[in-house]
Each structure stands twice: as structure tokens, then as C-alpha cells.
Design an enzyme around this catalytic site. Structure first.
Site, mmCIF file in Angstrom:
data_model
loop_
_atom_site.group_PDB
_atom_site.id
_atom_site.type_symbol
_atom_site.label_atom_id
_atom_site.label_comp_id
_atom_site.label_asym_id
_atom_site.label_seq_id
_atom_site.Cartn_x
_atom_site.Cartn_y
_atom_site.Cartn_z
ATOM 1 N N LYS A 35 -7.858 -0.767 10.956
ATOM 2 C CA LYS A 35 -7.187 -1.188 9.719
ATOM 3 C C LYS A 35 -5.901 -0.373 9.558
ATOM 4 O O LYS A 35 -4.857 -0.900 9.174
ATOM 5 C CB LYS A 35 -8.134 -0.986 8.528
ATOM 6 C CG LYS A 35 -7.647 -1.593 7.224
ATOM 7 C CD LYS A 35 -6.817 -0.653 6.386
ATOM 8 C CE LYS A 35 -6.403 -1.294 5.077
ATOM 9 N NZ LYS A 35 -5.514 -0.433 4.301
ATOM 10 N N GLU A 42 0.837 -1.213 0.000
ATOM 11 C CA GLU A 42 0.000 0.000 0.000
ATOM 12 C C GLU A 42 0.867 1.256 0.000
ATOM 13 O O GLU A 42 1.700 1.445 0.891
ATOM 14 C CB GLU A 42 -0.932 -0.008 1.214
ATOM 15 C CG GLU A 42 -1.904 1.159 1.173
ATOM 16 C CD GLU A 42 -2.984 1.083 2.245
ATOM 17 O OE1 GLU A 42 -3.360 -0.018 2.667
ATOM 18 O OE2 GLU A 42 -3.443 2.160 2.656
ATOM 19 N N ASP A 86 3.445 -14.387 11.697
ATOM 20 C CA ASP A 86 2.142 -14.768 11.148
ATOM 21 C C ASP A 86 1.154 -13.616 11.340
ATOM 22 O O ASP A 86 0.555 -13.464 12.406
ATOM 23 C CB ASP A 86 1.679 -16.039 11.873
ATOM 24 C CG ASP A 86 0.340 -16.550 11.394
ATOM 25 O OD1 ASP A 86 -0.369 -15.812 10.688
ATOM 26 O OD2 ASP A 86 -0.001 -17.697 11.744
ATOM 27 N N HIS A 111 -1.846 11.252 0.070
ATOM 28 C CA HIS A 111 -1.921 10.082 -0.818
ATOM 29 C C HIS A 111 -1.738 10.457 -2.285
ATOM 30 O O HIS A 111 -1.405 9.616 -3.098
ATOM 31 C CB HIS A 111 -3.292 9.414 -0.680
ATOM 32 C CG HIS A 111 -3.364 8.511 0.501
ATOM 33 N ND1 HIS A 111 -4.289 7.505 0.620
ATOM 34 C CD2 HIS A 111 -2.625 8.451 1.618
ATOM 35 C CE1 HIS A 111 -4.117 6.882 1.754
ATOM 36 N NE2 HIS A 111 -3.115 7.441 2.389
HETATM 37 C C1 MEV Z 1 -5.830 3.395 4.800
HETATM 38 O O1 MEV Z 1 -5.169 2.210 4.447
HETATM 39 C C2 MEV Z 1 -5.899 3.515 6.312
HETATM 40 C C3 MEV Z 1 -6.709 4.705 6.834
HETATM 41 O O2 MEV Z 1 -8.020 4.689 6.252
HETATM 42 C C4 MEV Z 1 -6.768 4.566 8.321
HETATM 43 C C5 MEV Z 1 -7.706 5.530 8.994
HETATM 44 O O3 MEV Z 1 -8.688 5.973 8.388
HETATM 45 O O4 MEV Z 1 -7.472 5.788 10.201
HETATM 46 C C6 MEV Z 1 -6.070 5.990 6.423
#
Ligand code: MEV
Length: 455
Positions: free
Chosen positions: A284, A87, A300, A397
């Protein structure tokens, strides 16, 4: 795509045979496909064999980027942290958070506990008070009869730390568990735990069969299964940062002051505690960091993720794994995360890059690696939430997104440079970039008047 036919004896085919079968049965350009798959083989056949042997039916290697996050200060030790992730922006975000906290005291990490868990699930019907009476003798037996498996681990300071009898019959008829806890030192310990559990289930069955005061029915135990649990809430690390609010500085090119930032940041974390949709994305982001270091060190990541998500839902609702608080003018941000990882055994010493990762981290103990991984998760989370409550996530990004689109459209170096400059203050989208390149690739503007003139 061609219509696939069932195949038998596939695993017995050689690697080249498997590639040929795949290419001929699934592709219209088998030679190109076979060549491409082989092009990702390691140059040295001995090294390639190491990779082939990690898994089954292997035909090639699937590459992922291996990047570095320098300047990560954990308990006053400076690390360069390796990350494996596909990513874009993840490594850049972690690096920027690491640098931010380096000048504000660095990250702290504290190991809360390191217990791993395994279970023997069994079916038994009888008088539970009789079983409880003989339970300490059973435990003794299990310790003795598993000695051949546990002796080395005990020499290193680990082994079985507890065995409990859990009555689950209120949820399922005749269902009991032996819940065993383990210390596995610097190894993740999955094989050690599973071997000990399987041996313990044999001991349980034999022990019960020999109880003189049990009825015939009570002497029978049906072992349903014996397996470690990836839920290890007592294998826990806390990573944290803190500094006076005014030391946070300003954000968004001076447009946001420290106090506003701290307020919005704390609110954002609260939202991730009360709203499940936000909590999932928030966590995430934490695992963007954690998984990438787990991968780079041969750990793992599926076990780590499943454990983390279960822990995030421990009170019945899925919540943020991180916390933030502004108290007496101090901004505090921390992460509690269960991490069952290892620095010996498994892939850690077999994968050449996992080995290098551990070397660059100064051959850490499992506790040290737990700290480094947790800190990376916290750094990643800080960077994401910082962007979200200041400039928005897209700004950071965009450059990477633009580069990905440019690569996809096979832009030359010159075209890429022009695009980077053009899109500095514009919204990046696939269509906008394609149109920009189309314009750039048209015959030069100088030629156009000539044509018009001729007409
Ligand atoms: C993107 O991979 C992860 C984010 O969406 C995490 C977040 O929103 O805190 C940027």
C-alpha cells in the site's frame, strides 16, 4: 436525510437540473448545497465542459491536492515529479527519500519488457488437433482482417506481437482462449487492444464456419467475451538504489548507525515477503507513490493497482513487491513492478493538469514514465520503511496530523503556531488538541485573578 424516490430520465436533466434534484431530494438546506456544488465549477465554461465530458451525470468537480516532489534523479536525469494524493505526509516522504538518494547516486530504472495482453474467451467443442492444424492460417487471417485497426500502431512500431491458442478445457468444459499480446508504443492502448480483440473474435467465428474439414459442430464457435487483461507481468520495470552501507549515514538523530539500519531494513522487507498482513500494508505504501503519479499524469491507477496486487501474489502467496539485500557491504533496494501506462491518448492530453504534468516531466515516452512512476513507488517505500525501522511512523505524521486536527477545529493562525510549539514533544490526539485549544480560548489567565479577587 430525506427518503429518496426513484428517478427516471435523470441523465437527460441539465447539470443545474441534476443539482436541483439532488439538493431538493437529499438535503434539508438545498440552496446551500446547490451553491456549494456550483462553487467548485471551473470559472471558464469551456474548460468545465472538458471535465464534465470525462464521465457521466457530472454535477461538479471533486478537488484533490496536486503536489510536487523535486530532486528525483532517475538514470541521472533530474525530475520534478507531480503527485495527486489526499494523504498527508506522502509527498513529504517521497521528497525526503528523493533527496536522500540524490546524494547517493540517485535511482536507476530499467524497462524489462512492454507487452500488453488481451484475450478472446470462446466456447468450442471438437477435435483440438484439427484446430491446431489450421491455427497458423487463423493467425494470418486475424493479422490481415485487423489491419485497418492496427496499421497506424504498426507504423509507430507496435501492433499485435503474438497470438496463442490456449486450451482451458481441463478447468472448464469447451473453454478456449485466443491469448493475444500487443505492443502499444506510448499509449496505454486499452481502446486499441479492445477494438482489435473484438474484430479478432469476429474473424475467429467466420474462419471456423468456413473450415471444410470440420464437422458442423466444429464450425460453431460461441464467443463468450473479448477484453484486454489488466494483468501484464510482461510490461515490467525495475527501479533500484544502492550504496555502500556506511554511506547510508546515521538515523534517528544519530542514535542508529548505518549497519543497524541496513540490518533492520533488510529484515523489514523479508517480513513483507513472508507475512501477508505486513505485505499488504507495505505494498500500500508503494502504491501511495505510484497511484499519485499515475493520477497526476492522467493514467488509470485502478488498472495499475489491480495488476500490481496480482503480480504480488503470482506464486500463490501475496508478497512484497520490493526487495532488499546487503551484499559485500553494499545496501541494495529494488522494486519489480508491472506498469501498463501511457503518455499519449486517454486523459493524458485532455486533462489540463495531466498535460502540464507530462510537460514538467519533459514529455516522457511511456518507457520513461514507467521508470519515473516505479522510482516514485520505490522512494515512497524507502521513506516508509526507513521511518518504521528508526523513529516509527507517527513522528513524521504528527505535524500533518496536528495540522489536520487544527483545521478541523478551525484554529486561527496564532492558535496553530502555539499548538505546533506545544505539541513538539507531546503525543497528538484529537482530544488533547481540543483541550489545548479550549484552554487557549478561555479568557486570559490575567483576568482570572480579578474574578477570584472579587469573590
Ligand atoms: C501509510 O499510508 C503507508 C504505510 O503504512 C506504509 C508502510 O507501512 O510501509 C506507512
Amino acid at each position: 436525510m430525506k427518503k429518496p424516490k426513484p428517478v427516471s430520465g435523470f441523465s437527460k436533466l441539465s447539470k443545474r437540473g441534476k443539482i436541483r434534484w439532488l439538493a431538493e431530494n437529499f438535503f434539508s438546506n438545498p440552496e446551500d448545497v446547490a451553491r456549494e456544488l456550483k462553487s467548485f465549477w471551473y470559472g471558464d465554461p469551456q474548460k468545465q465542459k472538458i471535465f464534465d465530458d470525462f464521465s457521466e451525470n457530472t454535477i461538479s468537480n471533486y478537488y484533490l491536492p496536486y503536489g510536487l516532489v523535486p530532486n528525483v534523479s532517475v538514470n541521472d536525469t533530474l525530475y520534478c515529479v507531480p503527485m495527486v494524493t489526499e494523504e498527508s505526509s506522502v509527498v513529504a516522504a517521497a521528497s525526503s527519500a528523493a533527496k536522500f538518494w540524490l546524494s547517493r547516486g540517485g535511482f536507476k530504472a530499467e524497462i524489462v519488457s512492454t507487452k500488453k495482453v488481451g484475450q478472446v474467451h470462446f466456447d468450442w467443442s471438437g477435435d483440438i488437433s484439427k484446430l491446431r492444424q489450421v491455427f497458423s492460417a487463423l493467425k494470418e487471417h486475424i493479422h490481415q482482417e485487423t489491419d485497418h485497426i492496427t496499421c497506424n500502431m504498426r507504423k509507430r512500431g507496435g501492433g499485435i506481437s503474438d497470438i496463442e491458442l490456449i486450451d482451458m478445457t481441463d478447468l472448464e468444459d469447451n473453454y478456449y482462449q485466443l491469448k493475444m499480446t500487443f505492443e502499444t508504443c506510448d499509449s496505454m492502448g486499452a481502446n486499441f487492444i479492445n477494438s482489435t480483440l473484438e474484430e479478432s473474435s469476429r474473424v475467429l467465428r467466420n474462419f471456423m464456419a468456413e473450415q471444410p474439414h470440420f464437422t458442423d459442430e466444429e464450425r460453431k464457435v460461441t464467443i463468450i467475451m473479448a477484453i484486454l487483461s489488466n494483468y501484464t507481468p510482461e510490461c515490467m520495470v525495475r527501479a533500484s538504489v544502492e550504496c555502500p552501507v556506511e554511506d547510508l549515514g546515521t538515523f534517528d538523530s544519530g542514535k542508529m548507525d548505518a549497519k543497524t539500519f541496513a540490518y533492520k531494513f533488510e529484515k523489514a522487507i523479508k517480513i513483507a515477503h513472508i507475512d501477508v498482513h505486513r505485505a499488504t500494508t507495505h505494498n500500500k505504501g508503494i502504491f501511495n507513490g505510484i497511484d499519485a503519479v499515475a493520477m497526476a499524469t492522467g493514467n488509470d491507477f485502478r488498472a495499475i493497482e489491480s495488476c500490481g496486487h496480482t503480480y504480488a501474489a503470482r506464486d500463490g502467496k501475496y508478497r512484497s513487491l520490493s526487495y532488499a539485500k546487503v551484499e559485500d557491504g553494499i545496501f541494495k533496494f529494488w522494486l519489480d513492478i508491472p506498469l501498463a501506462i501511457g503518455t499519449v491518448g486517454g486523459l493524458t492530453n485532455l486533462h489540463p493538469l495531466a498535460k502540464r504534468s507530462l510537460e514538467m516531466l519533459n514529455k516522457p515516452t511511456a518507457d520513461e514514465l514507467m521508470s519515473i512512476i516505479a522510482v516514485t513507488g520505490l522512494a515512497q517505500n524507502f521513506a516508509a520503511v526507513r521511518s518504521l525501522v528508526t523513529t516509527g511512523i507517527q513522528k513524521g505524521h504528527m505535524k500533518m496530523h496536528l495540522m489536520n486536527i487544527l483545521n478541523h477545529l478551525e484554529a486561527s493562525e496564532k492558535e496553530a503556531l502555539e499548538a505546533l510549539s506545544y505539541f513538539k514533544d507531546k503525543l497528538v490526539s484529537f482530544t488533547a488538541v481540543r483541550e489545548f485549544l479550549n484552554l487557549l480560548r478561555k479568557p486570559s489567565v490575567k483576568n482570572i485573578p480579578k474574578v477570584i479577587y472579587k469573590k
